[in-house]
Design a protein around this motif. Structure first.
Motif, PDB file in Angstrom:
ATOM      1  N   ALA A  96       0.807  -1.211   0.000  1.00 53.91           N
ATOM      2  CA  ALA A  96       0.000   0.000   0.000  1.00 53.91           C
ATOM      3  C   ALA A  96       0.840   1.262   0.000  1.00 53.91           C
ATOM      4  O   ALA A  96       0.357   2.338  -0.302  1.00 53.91           O
ATOM      5  CB  ALA A  96      -0.907   0.005   1.240  1.00 53.91           C
ATOM      6  N   LYS A  97       2.132   1.148   0.314  1.00 54.15           N
ATOM      7  CA  LYS A  97       2.989   2.325   0.374  1.00 54.15           C
ATOM      8  C   LYS A  97       3.479   2.761  -0.996  1.00 54.15           C
ATOM      9  O   LYS A  97       4.077   3.805  -1.135  1.00 54.15           O
ATOM     10  CB  LYS A  97       4.187   2.031   1.285  1.00 54.15           C
ATOM     11  N   GLY A  98       3.286   1.936  -2.005  1.00 55.17           N
ATOM     12  CA  GLY A  98       3.742   2.330  -3.329  1.00 55.17           C
ATOM     13  C   GLY A  98       4.456   1.197  -4.014  1.00 55.17           C
ATOM     14  O   GLY A  98       4.762   0.164  -3.443  1.00 55.17           O
ATOM     15  N   ALA A  99       4.764   1.406  -5.257  1.00 58.38           N
ATOM     16  CA  ALA A  99       5.357   0.349  -6.057  1.00 58.38           C
ATOM     17  C   ALA A  99       6.864   0.352  -5.993  1.00 58.38           C
ATOM     18  O   ALA A  99       7.500  -0.525  -6.535  1.00 58.38           O
ATOM     19  CB  ALA A  99       4.910   0.502  -7.516  1.00 58.38           C
ATOM     20  N   GLY A 100       7.507   1.310  -5.323  1.00 61.34           N
ATOM     21  CA  GLY A 100       8.957   1.318  -5.226  1.00 61.34           C
ATOM     22  C   GLY A 100       9.579   2.066  -6.380  1.00 61.34           C
ATOM     23  O   GLY A 100       8.925   2.768  -7.145  1.00 61.34           O
ATOM     24  N   SER A 101      10.902   1.913  -6.500  1.00 57.91           N
ATOM     25  CA  SER A 101      11.645   2.612  -7.536  1.00 57.91           C
ATOM     26  C   SER A 101      11.339   2.022  -8.902  1.00 57.91           C
ATOM     27  O   SER A 101      10.894   0.870  -9.008  1.00 57.91           O
ATOM     28  CB  SER A 101      13.139   2.513  -7.240  1.00 57.91           C
ATOM     29  N   PRO A 102      11.591   2.783  -9.982  1.00 52.05           N
ATOM     30  CA  PRO A 102      11.340   2.253 -11.330  1.00 52.05           C
ATOM     31  C   PRO A 102      12.147   0.998 -11.627  1.00 52.05           C
ATOM     32  O   PRO A 102      11.666   0.089 -12.298  1.00 52.05           O
ATOM     33  CB  PRO A 102      11.761   3.422 -12.238  1.00 52.05           C
ATOM     34  N   GLN A 103      13.415   0.937 -11.112  1.00 50.44           N
ATOM     35  CA  GLN A 103      14.232  -0.236 -11.360  1.00 50.44           C
ATOM     36  C   GLN A 103      13.642  -1.473 -10.710  1.00 50.44           C
ATOM     37  O   GLN A 103      13.577  -2.544 -11.329  1.00 50.44           O
ATOM     38  CB  GLN A 103      15.665  -0.006 -10.839  1.00 50.44           C
ATOM     39  N   SER A 104      13.200  -1.336  -9.440  1.00 49.22           N
ATOM     40  CA  SER A 104      12.621  -2.484  -8.752  1.00 49.22           C
ATOM     41  C   SER A 104      11.316  -2.924  -9.405  1.00 49.22           C
ATOM     42  O   SER A 104      11.017  -4.112  -9.477  1.00 49.22           O
ATOM     43  CB  SER A 104      12.396  -2.149  -7.278  1.00 49.22           C
ATOM     44  N   CYS A 105      10.532  -1.956  -9.888  1.00 47.15           N
ATOM     45  CA  CYS A 105       9.283  -2.302 -10.577  1.00 47.15           C
ATOM     46  C   CYS A 105       9.566  -3.053 -11.869  1.00 47.15           C
ATOM     47  O   CYS A 105       8.858  -4.003 -12.215  1.00 47.15           O
ATOM     48  CB  CYS A 105       8.488  -1.027 -10.878  1.00 47.15           C
ATOM     49  N   ALA A 106      10.602  -2.628 -12.590  1.00 44.44           N
ATOM     50  CA  ALA A 106      10.943  -3.294 -13.843  1.00 44.44           C
ATOM     51  C   ALA A 106      11.384  -4.727 -13.588  1.00 44.44           C
ATOM     52  O   ALA A 106      10.983  -5.656 -14.313  1.00 44.44           O
ATOM     53  CB  ALA A 106      12.046  -2.517 -14.561  1.00 44.44           C
ATOM     54  N   VAL A 107      12.195  -4.932 -12.554  1.00 49.33           N
ATOM     55  CA  VAL A 107      12.653  -6.284 -12.228  1.00 49.33           C
ATOM     56  C   VAL A 107      11.481  -7.146 -11.771  1.00 49.33           C
ATOM     57  O   VAL A 107      11.355  -8.307 -12.155  1.00 49.33           O
ATOM     58  CB  VAL A 107      13.742  -6.225 -11.137  1.00 49.33           C
ATOM     59  N   ARG A 108      10.615  -6.559 -10.951  1.00 56.97           N
ATOM     60  CA  ARG A 108       9.448  -7.300 -10.458  1.00 56.97           C
ATOM     61  C   ARG A 108       8.533  -7.700 -11.604  1.00 56.97           C
ATOM     62  O   ARG A 108       8.036  -8.824 -11.660  1.00 56.97           O
ATOM     63  CB  ARG A 108       8.698  -6.438  -9.426  1.00 56.97           C
ATOM     64  N   ASP A 109       8.285  -6.789 -12.533  1.00 60.17           N
ATOM     65  CA  ASP A 109       7.452  -7.113 -13.688  1.00 60.17           C
ATOM     66  C   ASP A 109       8.103  -8.189 -14.549  1.00 60.17           C
ATOM     67  O   ASP A 109       7.411  -9.005 -15.168  1.00 60.17           O
ATOM     68  CB  ASP A 109       7.212  -5.856 -14.536  1.00 60.17           C
ATOM     69  N   LEU A 110       9.439  -8.180 -14.562  1.00 59.49           N
ATOM     70  CA  LEU A 110      10.157  -9.167 -15.373  1.00 59.49           C
ATOM     71  C   LEU A 110       9.984 -10.565 -14.815  1.00 59.49           C
ATOM     72  O   LEU A 110       9.650 -11.509 -15.551  1.00 59.49           O
ATOM     73  CB  LEU A 110      11.638  -8.788 -15.436  1.00 59.49           C
ATOM     74  N   ILE A 111      10.189 -10.729 -13.512  1.00 58.99           N
ATOM     75  CA  ILE A 111      10.127 -12.074 -12.939  1.00 58.99           C
ATOM     76  C   ILE A 111       8.691 -12.557 -12.748  1.00 58.99           C
ATOM     77  O   ILE A 111       8.461 -13.751 -12.555  1.00 58.99           O
ATOM     78  CB  ILE A 111      10.883 -12.146 -11.595  1.00 58.99           C
ATOM     79  N   PHE A 112       7.714 -11.636 -12.810  1.00 61.73           N
ATOM     80  CA  PHE A 112       6.317 -12.044 -12.732  1.00 61.73           C
ATOM     81  C   PHE A 112       5.686 -12.221 -14.108  1.00 61.73           C
ATOM     82  O   PHE A 112       4.478 -12.394 -14.215  1.00 61.73           O
ATOM     83  CB  PHE A 112       5.510 -11.034 -11.911  1.00 61.73           C
ATOM     84  N   TRP A 113       6.504 -12.140 -15.163  1.00 61.63           N
ATOM     85  CA  TRP A 113       6.054 -12.391 -16.532  1.00 61.63           C
ATOM     86  C   TRP A 113       4.914 -11.462 -16.938  1.00 61.63           C
ATOM     87  O   TRP A 113       3.944 -11.873 -17.570  1.00 61.63           O
ATOM     88  CB  TRP A 113       5.617 -13.847 -16.713  1.00 61.63           C
ATOM     89  N   ARG A 114       5.000 -10.160 -16.543  1.00 63.97           N
ATOM     90  CA  ARG A 114       3.980  -9.203 -16.965  1.00 63.97           C
ATOM     91  C   ARG A 114       3.989  -9.024 -18.479  1.00 63.97           C
ATOM     92  O   ARG A 114       2.951  -8.942 -19.111  1.00 63.97           O
ATOM     93  CB  ARG A 114       4.208  -7.845 -16.287  1.00 63.97           C
ATOM     94  N   ASP A 115       5.203  -8.950 -19.042  1.00 64.76           N
ATOM     95  CA  ASP A 115       5.370  -8.897 -20.490  1.00 64.76           C
ATOM     96  C   ASP A 115       6.025 -10.205 -20.904  1.00 64.76           C
ATOM     97  O   ASP A 115       7.226 -10.408 -20.731  1.00 64.76           O
ATOM     98  CB  ASP A 115       6.248  -7.702 -20.889  1.00 64.76           C
ATOM     99  N   VAL A 116       5.225 -11.133 -21.427  1.00 65.85           N
ATOM    100  CA  VAL A 116       5.699 -12.481 -21.714  1.00 65.85           C
ATOM    101  C   VAL A 116       6.841 -12.467 -22.719  1.00 65.85           C
ATOM    102  O   VAL A 116       7.841 -13.192 -22.551  1.00 65.85           O
ATOM    103  CB  VAL A 116       4.539 -13.359 -22.229  1.00 65.85           C
ATOM    104  N   LYS A 117       6.741 -11.621 -23.742  1.00 65.42           N
ATOM    105  CA  LYS A 117       7.785 -11.585 -24.764  1.00 65.42           C
ATOM    106  C   LYS A 117       9.111 -11.096 -24.182  1.00 65.42           C
ATOM    107  O   LYS A 117      10.162 -11.703 -24.411  1.00 65.42           O
ATOM    108  CB  LYS A 117       7.359 -10.681 -25.925  1.00 65.42           C
TER     109      LYS A 117
END
Length: 226
Positions: free
Chosen positions: A27-48
């Protein structure tokens, strides 16, 4: 394989799950852009995108497992040079046949300023020094036995790692780590409630055992009472 930002999502110690949303966004936020990018990567947000990163790193690690580091680096450089030289020759031939003046095919990239300013370098070094100093302080605390229980934990982990090292080498462990990094977060996101429940039970059991050990160790009990 990765930096602190790519850690496994936060797991609540309560049996009910906690306030974190799937994917580690609290609830405090999504964090830094770098951490969000890594998180989206390992959670397969963008499959390609994740598929490209996962397959590339896995192929690289498998190559390192089969060949020496020098051979792998040499083959990668040769492959890259083959592509760029072939494209450069191809464009030159096309320009000669069509009698065009398009210029160097990589001119746009050659004109890019990729130099690292001293200010940027010092910023990166300052950020790195925070982690280095924290690591040095942690190592000193563990090896000089500031907390006996923590030092014993490290000893047990290192003893277990001797058996792991007898079975796997470093590259094999990196391959297994990559497979876990790109699979466990997705599994956790899907079965978050059940996993939080059992992790909470395990944490309570571990905390109970550690409390009993600390009670029997005079130095640890004295420090806890202080």
């Amino acid at each position: 394989m990765a930096e602190p930002a790519a850690q496994f999502p936060y797991i609540s110690s309560s049996a009910g799950g906690g306030s974190s949303e799937p994917g580690g966004r609290d609830a405090k936020g999504a964090g830094s852009p770098q951490s969000c990018a890594v998180r989206d990567l390992i959670f397969w947000r963008d499959v390609k995108k994740t598929g490209v990163v996962f397959s590339t790193t896995l192929i690289l690690l498998l190559s390192l497992a089969a060949f020496s580091v020098i051979s792998v680096i040499s083959y990668l450089i040769l492959a890259l040079l083959s592509v760029t030289i072939s494209f450069r020759v191809y464009k030159s031939v096309i320009q000669a046949v069509q009698k065009s003046e398009e210029g160097h095919p990589f001119k746009a990239y050659l004109d890019l300023d990729i130099s690292l300013s001293s200010e940027t370098f010092h910023n990166y070094m300052s950020s790195a020094m925070v982690y280095v100093n924290h690591a040095l302080k942690l190592v000193t605390r563990l090896f000089l036995v500031e907390d006996l229980v923590d030092s014993l934990k490290l000893a047990v982990v290192m003893w277990l790692m001797t058996y792991v090292g007898a079975i796997f080498n470093g590259i094999t462990l990196l391959i297994l780590a990559e497979l876990l990094v790109f699979s466990l977060p997705v599994v956790y996101e899907k079965y978050k409630t059940q996993i939080d429940h059992y992790v909470g039970i395990a944490r309570d059991q571990i905390k109970s055992v550690v409390t009993k050990v600390q009670a029997k160790v005079p130095g640890a009990a004295k420090k806890k009472s202080e």
